[in-house]
Design an enzyme around this catalytic site. Structure first.
Site, PDB file in Angstrom:
ATOM      1  N   PHE A 128       0.885  -1.081  -0.031  1.00 17.70           N
ATOM      2  CA  PHE A 128      -0.084   0.019  -0.073  1.00 17.70           C
ATOM      3  C   PHE A 128       0.782   1.168   0.010  1.00 17.70           C
ATOM      4  O   PHE A 128       1.566   1.568   0.859  1.00 17.70           O
ATOM      5  CB  PHE A 128      -0.646  -0.020   1.366  1.00 17.70           C
ATOM      6  CG  PHE A 128      -1.872   1.269   1.468  1.00 17.70           C
ATOM      7  CD1 PHE A 128      -3.043   0.987   0.920  1.00 17.70           C
ATOM      8  CD2 PHE A 128      -1.446   2.094   2.226  1.00 17.70           C
ATOM      9  CE1 PHE A 128      -4.101   1.977   1.255  1.00 17.70           C
ATOM     10  CE2 PHE A 128      -2.290   3.136   2.568  1.00 17.70           C
ATOM     11  CZ  PHE A 128      -3.723   3.100   2.091  1.00 17.70           C
ATOM     12  N   LEU A 130       1.123   5.025   0.194  1.00 19.61           N
ATOM     13  CA  LEU A 130       0.689   6.392   0.260  1.00 19.61           C
ATOM     14  C   LEU A 130       1.695   7.233   0.959  1.00 19.61           C
ATOM     15  O   LEU A 130       1.821   8.304   0.295  1.00 19.61           O
ATOM     16  CB  LEU A 130      -0.450   5.941   1.436  1.00 19.61           C
ATOM     17  CG  LEU A 130      -1.272   7.451   1.950  1.00 19.61           C
ATOM     18  CD1 LEU A 130      -1.778   8.016   0.801  1.00 19.61           C
ATOM     19  CD2 LEU A 130      -2.086   7.169   2.952  1.00 19.61           C
ATOM     20  N   PRO A 133       8.346  10.446   0.674  1.00 14.11           N
ATOM     21  CA  PRO A 133       9.370  10.906   1.497  1.00 14.11           C
ATOM     22  C   PRO A 133       9.343  12.324   2.175  1.00 14.11           C
ATOM     23  O   PRO A 133       9.744  12.683   3.423  1.00 14.11           O
ATOM     24  CB  PRO A 133      10.654  11.129   0.364  1.00 14.11           C
ATOM     25  CG  PRO A 133      10.289  10.275  -0.658  1.00 14.11           C
ATOM     26  CD  PRO A 133       8.896  10.121  -0.826  1.00 14.11           C
ATOM     27  N   GLY A 136       4.184  12.500   5.063  1.00 13.33           N
ATOM     28  CA  GLY A 136       3.883  11.545   5.966  1.00 13.33           C
ATOM     29  C   GLY A 136       2.792  11.520   6.585  1.00 13.33           C
ATOM     30  O   GLY A 136       1.535  11.087   6.382  1.00 13.33           O
ATOM     31  N   THR A 163       5.455  -1.051   3.860  1.00 14.38           N
ATOM     32  CA  THR A 163       5.723  -2.422   4.317  1.00 14.38           C
ATOM     33  C   THR A 163       5.540  -3.453   3.021  1.00 14.38           C
ATOM     34  O   THR A 163       4.354  -3.124   2.148  1.00 14.38           O
ATOM     35  CB  THR A 163       4.602  -2.649   5.103  1.00 14.38           C
ATOM     36  OG1 THR A 163       4.825  -1.770   6.430  1.00 14.38           O
ATOM     37  CG2 THR A 163       4.587  -4.243   5.708  1.00 14.38           C
ATOM     38  N   ALA A 245      -7.248  -1.004   8.564  1.00 15.61           N
ATOM     39  CA  ALA A 245      -6.137  -1.233   9.217  1.00 15.61           C
ATOM     40  C   ALA A 245      -5.961  -0.846  10.677  1.00 15.61           C
ATOM     41  O   ALA A 245      -5.358  -1.646  11.663  1.00 15.61           O
ATOM     42  CB  ALA A 245      -4.920  -1.014   8.479  1.00 15.61           C
ATOM     43  N   ARG A 271      11.824 -16.184  39.042  1.00 15.62           N
ATOM     44  CA  ARG A 271      13.020 -15.546  39.139  1.00 15.62           C
ATOM     45  C   ARG A 271      13.344 -15.250  40.837  1.00 15.62           C
ATOM     46  O   ARG A 271      12.398 -14.555  41.304  1.00 15.62           O
ATOM     47  CB  ARG A 271      13.117 -14.354  38.697  1.00 15.62           C
ATOM     48  CG  ARG A 271      14.506 -13.348  38.828  1.00 15.62           C
ATOM     49  CD  ARG A 271      15.759 -13.983  38.464  1.00 15.62           C
ATOM     50  NE  ARG A 271      16.946 -12.911  38.722  1.00 15.62           N
ATOM     51  CZ  ARG A 271      18.186 -13.495  38.488  1.00 15.62           C
ATOM     52  NH1 ARG A 271      18.257 -14.798  38.071  1.00 15.62           N
ATOM     53  NH2 ARG A 271      19.114 -12.694  38.762  1.00 15.62           N
ATOM     54  N   GLU A 366       0.323   4.461  10.556  1.00 17.24           N
ATOM     55  CA  GLU A 366      -1.161   4.325  10.511  1.00 17.24           C
ATOM     56  C   GLU A 366      -1.705   5.475  11.244  1.00 17.24           C
ATOM     57  O   GLU A 366      -2.510   5.326  12.071  1.00 17.24           O
ATOM     58  CB  GLU A 366      -1.517   2.980  11.175  1.00 17.24           C
ATOM     59  CG  GLU A 366      -1.507   1.951  10.058  1.00 17.24           C
ATOM     60  CD  GLU A 366      -2.235   1.519   9.079  1.00 17.24           C
ATOM     61  OE1 GLU A 366      -3.293   2.495   8.991  1.00 17.24           O
ATOM     62  OE2 GLU A 366      -1.843   0.797   8.158  1.00 17.24           O
ATOM     63  N   ASP A 370       0.346  11.489  17.881  1.00 21.39           N
ATOM     64  CA  ASP A 370      -0.209  13.026  17.912  1.00 21.39           C
ATOM     65  C   ASP A 370      -1.140  13.289  16.909  1.00 21.39           C
ATOM     66  O   ASP A 370      -2.283  13.859  17.078  1.00 21.39           O
ATOM     67  CB  ASP A 370       1.130  13.852  17.074  1.00 21.39           C
ATOM     68  CG  ASP A 370       2.169  13.823  18.220  1.00 21.39           C
ATOM     69  OD1 ASP A 370       2.063  13.619  19.393  1.00 21.39           O
ATOM     70  OD2 ASP A 370       3.645  14.021  17.731  1.00 21.39           O
TER      71      ASP A 370
HETATM   72  C1  LIG Z   1       8.244   0.367   9.682  1.00 20.44           C
HETATM   73  C2  LIG Z   1       7.031   1.215   8.976  1.00 20.44           C
HETATM   74  C3  LIG Z   1       6.246   0.819   8.207  1.00 20.44           C
HETATM   75  C4  LIG Z   1       5.285   1.689   7.275  1.00 20.44           C
HETATM   76  N1  LIG Z   1       4.500   0.927   6.602  1.00 20.44           N
HETATM   77  C5  LIG Z   1       3.655   1.959   5.717  1.00 20.44           C
HETATM   78  C6  LIG Z   1       3.037   1.398   4.499  1.00 20.44           C
HETATM   79  O1  LIG Z   1       2.968   0.037   4.048  1.00 20.44           O
HETATM   80  N2  LIG Z   1       2.351   2.454   3.805  1.00 20.44           N
HETATM   81  C7  LIG Z   1       2.517   3.700   3.828  1.00 20.44           C
HETATM   82  O2  LIG Z   1       1.994   4.402   2.887  1.00 20.44           O
HETATM   83  N3  LIG Z   1       3.165   4.123   4.693  1.00 20.44           N
HETATM   84  C8  LIG Z   1       3.658   3.224   5.739  1.00 20.44           C
HETATM   85  N4  LIG Z   1       4.565   3.931   6.736  1.00 20.44           N
HETATM   86  C9  LIG Z   1       4.794   5.337   7.021  1.00 20.44           C
HETATM   87  C10 LIG Z   1       3.925   5.891   8.049  1.00 20.44           C
HETATM   88  O3  LIG Z   1       2.632   5.834   8.131  1.00 20.44           O
HETATM   89  C11 LIG Z   1       4.552   7.296   8.329  1.00 20.44           C
HETATM   90  O4  LIG Z   1       5.917   7.144   8.829  1.00 20.44           O
HETATM   91  C12 LIG Z   1       3.697   8.086   9.374  1.00 20.44           C
HETATM   92  O5  LIG Z   1       2.509   8.588   8.579  1.00 20.44           O
HETATM   93  C13 LIG Z   1       4.213   9.309   9.879  1.00 20.44           C
HETATM   94  O6  LIG Z   1       4.985   9.819   8.768  1.00 20.44           O
HETATM   95  P1  LIG Z   1       6.456  10.466   8.889  1.00 20.44           P
HETATM   96  O7  LIG Z   1       7.509   9.460   9.331  1.00 20.44           O
HETATM   97  O8  LIG Z   1       6.527  11.438   7.800  1.00 20.44           O
HETATM   98  O9  LIG Z   1       6.492  11.410   9.932  1.00 20.44           O
HETATM   99  P2  LIG Z   1       5.995  13.149  10.000  1.00 20.44           P
HETATM  100  O10 LIG Z   1       4.607  13.331   9.342  1.00 20.44           O
HETATM  101  O11 LIG Z   1       7.370  13.872   9.432  1.00 20.44           O
HETATM  102  O12 LIG Z   1       5.976  13.509  11.434  1.00 20.44           O
HETATM  103  C14 LIG Z   1       6.995  13.829  12.319  1.00 20.44           C
HETATM  104  C15 LIG Z   1       6.764  14.108  13.740  1.00 20.44           C
HETATM  105  O13 LIG Z   1       5.835  15.232  13.495  1.00 20.44           O
HETATM  106  C16 LIG Z   1       4.517  15.098  14.494  1.00 20.44           C
HETATM  107  N5  LIG Z   1       3.424  15.851  13.432  1.00 20.44           N
HETATM  108  C17 LIG Z   1       3.169  15.700  12.253  1.00 20.44           C
HETATM  109  N6  LIG Z   1       2.319  16.751  12.007  1.00 20.44           N
HETATM  110  C18 LIG Z   1       1.946  17.030  13.310  1.00 20.44           C
HETATM  111  C19 LIG Z   1       0.772  18.241  13.426  1.00 20.44           C
HETATM  112  N7  LIG Z   1      -0.004  18.574  12.593  1.00 20.44           N
HETATM  113  N8  LIG Z   1       0.738  18.331  14.903  1.00 20.44           N
HETATM  114  C20 LIG Z   1       1.595  18.137  15.737  1.00 20.44           C
HETATM  115  N9  LIG Z   1       2.463  17.161  15.315  1.00 20.44           N
HETATM  116  C21 LIG Z   1       2.682  16.869  14.299  1.00 20.44           C
HETATM  117  C22 LIG Z   1       4.249  13.555  14.343  1.00 20.44           C
HETATM  118  O14 LIG Z   1       3.443  13.148  15.144  1.00 20.44           O
HETATM  119  C23 LIG Z   1       5.724  12.927  14.298  1.00 20.44           C
HETATM  120  O15 LIG Z   1       6.013  12.865  15.685  1.00 20.44           O
HETATM  121  C24 LIG Z   1       5.436   3.012   7.600  1.00 20.44           C
HETATM  122  C25 LIG Z   1       6.275   3.439   8.587  1.00 20.44           C
HETATM  123  C26 LIG Z   1       7.322   2.671   9.108  1.00 20.44           C
HETATM  124  C27 LIG Z   1       8.087   3.070  10.151  1.00 20.44           C
END
Ligand SMILES: Cc1cc2nc3c(=O)[nH]c(=O)nc-3n(C[C@H](O)[C@H](O)[C@H](O)COP(=O)(O)OP(=O)(O)OC[C@H]3O[C@@H](n4cnc5c(N)ncnc54)[C@H](O)[C@@H]3O)c2cc1C
Length: 387
Positions: A128, A130, A133, A136, A163, A245, A271, A366, A370
């Site tokens: 999937f 979505l 870089p 997120g 994933t 999900a 233990r 997912e 936050d």
């Molecule tokens: C192992 C793994 C598997 C994954 N599998 C999938 C997949 O199969 N398909 C897919 O599409 N994605 C997948 N993801 C992606 C995942 O959904 C994203 O990592 C997640 O949505 C967060 O996005 P980001 O990592 O870009 O963090 P960011 O969005 O950059 O967030 C960074 C920090 O800022 C905070 N933040 C962001 N916006 C706000 C706001 N408005 N107010 C306050 N705080 C905020 C967040 O809570 C976080 O703490 C996967 C991630 C991991 C680690």
């Protein structure tokens, strides 16, 4: 297994059977080697068709060979898989809720006939796409786009943190349709062997190591019109999959917490320190009492969510509350369990630290903790606080 208020008494015969068979499968087929897979950063690939045979992929859907089990049975299944490892549950969640669900809900008859049986049996693997870089938590800002070309579309862009992308046969890619003046988001079924698709693996994760994660790079990838999901346009498409999900995650996280509790409780009995088992100390009993209470509260929320889902009254915000609470609970409790195991707790011989590391991903994907807080905040006040 911890079921303090006897929720099992209310399960149907079928639900109990599904829970037991998943538990037996996990104990005999997966648990013996999961620590090693986690350390090696591999997923037990031979389990993919076995899990299909067991009916672990989207058994709550109707038709195309799926048994249409109850939402409680589906939740219990996720719980048993994640009691072993969040990577195992992620395999079933992605294949079922994020790949089979959108094809089932929004696909053409031809797409359903082609993909649902293969994905359900584990003969094919899906992913999937979505997250990007640069986008997120806010996928609405996605940049991946599709342009109409010669009876189909050409896709460009990149997805990351996906994933199973390196082991997938097909990816559901969400992209903006530039041939429509409103550039709505559409879902595209992209076979990963098409020209211009590459799916590099992301190595050196320190969490969810027994799960394969990668990118999807799309460089002038042509897909015919019949690969577009016809039944949905806009963010409703991906968001409705995420609700499915997240429902499974709200249940699954309880499994990880329960396994941590069971391990810590047994350890407290076995233990000895200062002339007897550490479980006789009030400090340790307090930890177990708190753990059991928090797990029980999470179980009650999950069961209520299942009842709401079953009768069509579950709202995405209900799922946000359950995902947010139950994952945080599991993350907190895994740490306490790890602590109770002392030095042994930091080894792969025991599950709590593996769960603890995995739950960092579950807390993040997912919808981060936050973001679910903001979803609930908006629902409660009417004010959106994302920007
Ligand atoms: C192992 C793994 C598997 C994954 N599998 C999938 C997949 O199969 N398909 C897919 O599409 N994605 C997948 N993801 C992606 C995942 O959904 C994203 O990592 C997640 O949505 C967060 O996005 P980001 O990592 O870009 O963090 P960011 O969005 O950059 O967030 C960074 C920090 O800022 C905070 N933040 C962001 N916006 C706000 C706001 N408005 N107010 C306050 N705080 C905020 C967040 O809570 C976080 O703490 C996967 C991630 C991991 C680690």
């Amino acid at each position: 297994m911890l079921d303090y208020v006897n929720l099992e008494a209310d399960l149907t015969e079928e639900e109990r059977m599904i829970q037991e068979s998943a538990r037996d499968f996990v104990e005999s087929e997966v648990r013996p080697d999961i620590g090693e897979h986690w350390i090696e950063g591999t997923f037990p690939m031979d389990l993919i068709p076995e899990m299909g045979e067991m009916g672990f992929y989207a058994p709550n859907l109707e038709g195309y060979g799926s048994p249409n089990v109850s939402e409680t049975a589906y939740g219990l299944l996720m719980q048993e898989l994640e009691a072993c490892d969040s990577g195992l549950r992620s395999m079933a969640s992605v294949q079922g809720a994020l790949v089979m669900y959108p094809i089932h809900a929004f696909g053409s008859d031809a797409q359903k006939s082609e993909w649902l049986p293969k994905l359900g049996s584990g003969e094919a693997v899906g992913c999937f796409g979505l997250t990007e870089p640069e986008h997120g938590s806010n996928p609405t800002a996605m940049e991946t786009y599709a342009e109409a070309a010669d009876g189909g579309y050409v896709l460009n862009g990149s997805k990351t943190w996906i994933t199973n992308s390196p082991i997938s046969d097909v990816a559901i890619v969400w992209a903006r349709d530039r041939s429509d003046p409103e550039t709505p988001v559409r879902g595209f079924l992209v076979e990963t062997d098409r020209d211009g698709v590459s799916t590099n693996k992301i190595d050196e994760k320190l969490s969810l190591r027994a799960s394969i994660t990668g990118e999807i790079a799309l460089s002038d990838v042509y897909v015919p019109e019949e690969n577009v999901l016809p039944g949905v346009t806009g963010m409703k498409g991906p968001l409705s999959c995420l609700t499915q999900a997240r429902y499974g995650i709200a249940w699954g996280a309880i499994g990880a917490a329960r396994d941590c509790f069971e391990t810590a409780c047994q350890y407290a009995k076995d233990r000895d320190q200062f002339g007897g088992p550490i479980g006789r100390f009030q400090l340790q009993q307090r930890k177990l009492a708190e753990m059991a209470t928090q797990i029980t509260l999470a179980q009650l929320l999950a069961h209520r969510l299942a009842a709401l889902k079953e009768r069509g009254d579950m709202r995405p915000q209900h799922v946000s509350m359950a995902k947010r609470n139950n994952v945080r609970m599991a993350r907190d409790q895994s740490r306490i369990a790890r602590e109770m195991l002392g030095g042994n707790g930091i080894t792969a011989d025991y599950s709590p630290m593996r769960h603890m590391a995995n739950l960092e991903t579950v807390y993040t994907y997912e919808g981060t903790h936050d973001i679910h807080t903001l979803i609930l905040g908006e629902d409660l006040t009417g004010f959106a606080a994302y920007e």
